[in-house]
Design a protein around this motif. Structure first.
Motif, PDB file in Angstrom:
ATOM      1  N   VAL A  89       0.651  -1.354  -0.036  1.00 47.12           N
ATOM      2  CA  VAL A  89       0.209  -0.622   0.339  1.00 47.12           C
ATOM      3  C   VAL A  89       1.086   1.021   0.098  1.00 47.12           C
ATOM      4  CG1 VAL A  89      -2.091   1.354   0.824  1.00 47.12           C
ATOM      5  CG2 VAL A  89      -1.909  -1.205   0.835  1.00 47.12           C
ATOM      6  N   ILE A  90       0.467   1.823  -0.916  1.00 47.59           N
ATOM      7  CA  ILE A  90       1.039   3.392  -1.117  1.00 47.59           C
ATOM      8  C   ILE A  90       0.087   4.228  -0.041  1.00 47.59           C
ATOM      9  CG2 ILE A  90       2.021   4.893  -2.066  1.00 47.59           C
ATOM     10  CD1 ILE A  90       2.564   3.245  -4.726  1.00 47.59           C
ATOM     11  N   VAL A  91       0.658   5.141   0.460  1.00 44.88           N
ATOM     12  CA  VAL A  91      -0.233   6.270   1.744  1.00 44.88           C
ATOM     13  C   VAL A  91      -0.586   7.247   1.258  1.00 44.88           C
ATOM     14  CG1 VAL A  91      -0.852   6.787   3.512  1.00 44.88           C
ATOM     15  CG2 VAL A  91      -0.552   4.515   3.631  1.00 44.88           C
ATOM     16  N   VAL A  92      -1.361   8.015   1.332  1.00 50.23           N
ATOM     17  CA  VAL A  92      -1.125   9.589   0.754  1.00 50.23           C
ATOM     18  C   VAL A  92      -1.267  10.274   2.038  1.00 50.23           C
ATOM     19  CG1 VAL A  92      -2.670  11.766  -0.884  1.00 50.23           C
ATOM     20  CG2 VAL A  92      -1.476   9.216  -1.577  1.00 50.23           C
ATOM     21  N   SER A  93      -2.320  10.002   2.920  1.00 43.47           N
ATOM     22  CA  SER A  93      -2.851  10.621   3.971  1.00 43.47           C
ATOM     23  C   SER A  93      -1.613  10.607   5.466  1.00 43.47           C
ATOM     24  CB  SER A  93      -4.449  10.630   4.601  1.00 43.47           C
ATOM     25  OG  SER A  93      -5.177  10.192   3.299  1.00 43.47           O
ATOM     26  N   ILE A  94      -0.403  11.060   5.110  1.00 45.98           N
ATOM     27  CA  ILE A  94       0.581  10.747   5.504  1.00 45.98           C
ATOM     28  C   ILE A  94      -0.593  11.207   6.846  1.00 45.98           C
ATOM     29  CG2 ILE A  94       2.984  10.480   6.271  1.00 45.98           C
ATOM     30  CD1 ILE A  94       2.894  11.504   2.948  1.00 45.98           C
ATOM     31  N   GLY A  95      -1.156  12.365   7.366  1.00 44.84           N
ATOM     32  CA  GLY A  95      -0.930  12.799   8.674  1.00 44.84           C
ATOM     33  C   GLY A  95      -1.917  12.307   9.557  1.00 44.84           C
ATOM     34  N   SER A  96      -2.225  10.600   8.944  1.00 41.97           N
ATOM     35  CA  SER A  96      -2.902   9.517   9.647  1.00 41.97           C
ATOM     36  C   SER A  96      -1.826   9.179  10.904  1.00 41.97           C
ATOM     37  CB  SER A  96      -3.393   9.044   9.137  1.00 41.97           C
ATOM     38  OG  SER A  96      -2.848   8.264   7.691  1.00 41.97           O
ATOM     39  N   LEU A  97      -1.002   9.492  10.638  1.00 43.74           N
ATOM     40  CA  LEU A  97       0.562   7.948  11.229  1.00 43.74           C
ATOM     41  C   LEU A  97       0.920   9.008  11.747  1.00 43.74           C
ATOM     42  CD1 LEU A  97       2.774   6.986   7.779  1.00 43.74           C
ATOM     43  CD2 LEU A  97       0.436   6.373   9.180  1.00 43.74           C
ATOM     44  N   GLY A 113       1.610  -9.800   6.978  1.00 49.26           N
ATOM     45  CA  GLY A 113       1.376  -9.950   5.568  1.00 49.26           C
ATOM     46  C   GLY A 113       2.731 -10.332   4.493  1.00 49.26           C
ATOM     47  N   GLY A 114       3.593  -9.614   5.165  1.00 49.29           N
ATOM     48  CA  GLY A 114       4.925  -9.391   4.621  1.00 49.29           C
ATOM     49  C   GLY A 114       4.337  -8.719   3.322  1.00 49.29           C
ATOM     50  N   SER A 115       4.248  -8.091   3.911  1.00 46.45           N
ATOM     51  CA  SER A 115       4.190  -6.765   2.549  1.00 46.45           C
ATOM     52  C   SER A 115       4.959  -5.421   3.431  1.00 46.45           C
ATOM     53  CB  SER A 115       2.234  -6.709   2.966  1.00 46.45           C
ATOM     54  OG  SER A 115       1.810  -6.128   3.498  1.00 46.45           O
ATOM     55  N   ARG A 116       4.213  -4.200   2.242  1.00 48.56           N
ATOM     56  CA  ARG A 116       5.445  -3.013   2.329  1.00 48.56           C
ATOM     57  C   ARG A 116       4.362  -1.473   2.646  1.00 48.56           C
ATOM     58  NH1 ARG A 116       9.737  -0.570  -0.920  1.00 48.56           N
ATOM     59  NH2 ARG A 116      11.045   0.782   0.880  1.00 48.56           N
ATOM     60  N   LEU A 117       4.164  -1.031   3.106  1.00 43.78           N
ATOM     61  CA  LEU A 117       3.595   0.208   3.288  1.00 43.78           C
ATOM     62  C   LEU A 117       4.564   1.544   3.211  1.00 43.78           C
ATOM     63  CD1 LEU A 117       0.921   1.848   5.432  1.00 43.78           C
ATOM     64  CD2 LEU A 117       3.331   2.789   4.875  1.00 43.78           C
ATOM     65  N   THR A 118       4.070   2.110   1.910  1.00 38.15           N
ATOM     66  CA  THR A 118       5.414   3.131   1.882  1.00 38.15           C
ATOM     67  C   THR A 118       4.170   4.278   1.997  1.00 38.15           C
ATOM     68  OG1 THR A 118       5.317   3.001  -0.362  1.00 38.15           O
ATOM     69  CG2 THR A 118       6.960   2.141   0.459  1.00 38.15           C
ATOM     70  N   VAL A 119       5.430   5.243   2.143  1.00 44.40           N
ATOM     71  CA  VAL A 119       4.038   7.345   1.677  1.00 44.40           C
ATOM     72  C   VAL A 119       4.082   7.971   0.694  1.00 44.40           C
ATOM     73  CG1 VAL A 119       4.192   6.792   4.744  1.00 44.40           C
ATOM     74  CG2 VAL A 119       5.968   8.196   3.586  1.00 44.40           C
ATOM     75  N   ALA A 120       4.046   8.603   0.070  1.00 49.29           N
ATOM     76  CA  ALA A 120       3.832   9.378  -1.295  1.00 49.29           C
ATOM     77  C   ALA A 120       4.756  10.611  -0.288  1.00 49.29           C
ATOM     78  CB  ALA A 120       2.915   9.895  -1.670  1.00 49.29           C
TER      79      ALA A 120
END
Length: 266
Positions: A89-97, A113-120
């Motif tokens: 998942v690529i997250v745009v709503s970075i303020g949530s973090l 899940g062995g997945s990756r989250l990145t932020v724009a």
């Protein structure tokens, strides 16, 4: 499936998602926005886009990567199950973090899940400098965001000043990145990007300004530390269909997708 550039999905289908879809289609990159997850009461009619109203249906469709460009609530409610299912998942709503509990739940879900989250990176540059300088130690990080008064409509700024009658640049917020992210979630995501790259939400100082003479959205970062000091300033044009969002923010999402599918990251 994970590397299928034609099975990119977005959460939400507002101005940013539509701009992203059109830009990718014209880029010749082969990356396509092919599906969207939206609330049940939202009708989406866009050529070539599958519309889903629940996560289970989206997962059954099989996205290779999902771009969240909806809201803090979307990050909280839809991103964890996607990560647990092994979807990047690529997250745009970075303020949530800025919510430490949410950040922990996202880390736990990605691990499971062995997945990756990145932020724009959003509408600001210089984040690579902040990340590097953080290793040696940062003493101060200050972010100043200036936008035309209309960009602050629908925010707490309306209770502080008469936005429509401003004659001069006016400070509408002073505090830290944590407070800015809570009070201005749709306008101040860039503060979260700066905070995550640097000294954190509590220690990043933020000033937000409404300026009737502003020609676009201006973002400034001043930082100092063991490495020395630097200042970066960007004047960005707003997204044509949404003055609250910098055009560069939408472009940063497109760039994040390009990097996701690159075999060699330069």
């Amino acid at each position: 499936m994970k590397n299928d550039a034609k099975r990119v999905a977005v959460i939400g289908f507002g101005a940013m998602a539509q701009s992203l879809k059109d830009s990718l289609r014209g880029s010749g990159s082969g990356i396509e926005i092919a599906a969207t997850l939206v609330p049940h009461d939202l009708t989406v009619t866009h050529d070539g886009v599958e519309v889903f109203h629940d996560i289970a249906s989206l997962l059954a469709w099989g996205p290779s990567v999902v771009v969240e460009c909806a809201s803090h609530e979307a990050v909280r409610n839809t991103v964890p199950p996607l990560l647990r299912a092994g979807i990047d998942v690529i997250v745009v709503s970075i303020g949530s973090l800025g919510d430490a509990d949410l950040l922990l739940s996202l880390e736990t879900a990605a691990s499971a899940g062995g997945s990756r989250l990145t932020v724009a990176s959003g509408a600001i540059g210089g984040l690579d400098v902040l990340r590097s300088a953080k290793i040696a130690g940062l003493e101060s990080v200050v972010y100043t965001g200036t936008k035309p008064p209309s960009a602050w409509n629908g925010t707490p700024a309306e209770q502080k000043v008469d936005l429509a009658s401003l004659q001069d640049a006016t400070v509408i917020f002073e505090g830290n990145a944590a407070e800015a992210s809570r009070q201005y979630p749709k306008n101040a995501n860039v503060t979260a990007a700066v905070a995550l790259a640097g000294v954190g939400f509590e220690n990043t100082k933020v000033t937000l300004v409404a300026d009737p003479h502003a020609r676009g959205n201006t973002h400034k970062v001043n930082a100092s530390g063991a490495f020395g000091k630097f200042e970066i300033s960007l004047e960005n044009k707003p997204l044509p269909d949404n003055p609250k969002t910098s055009w560069l923010a939408a472009l940063s999402v497109e760039q994040a997708l390009h990097r996701h599918f690159q075999r060699i990251e330069l």
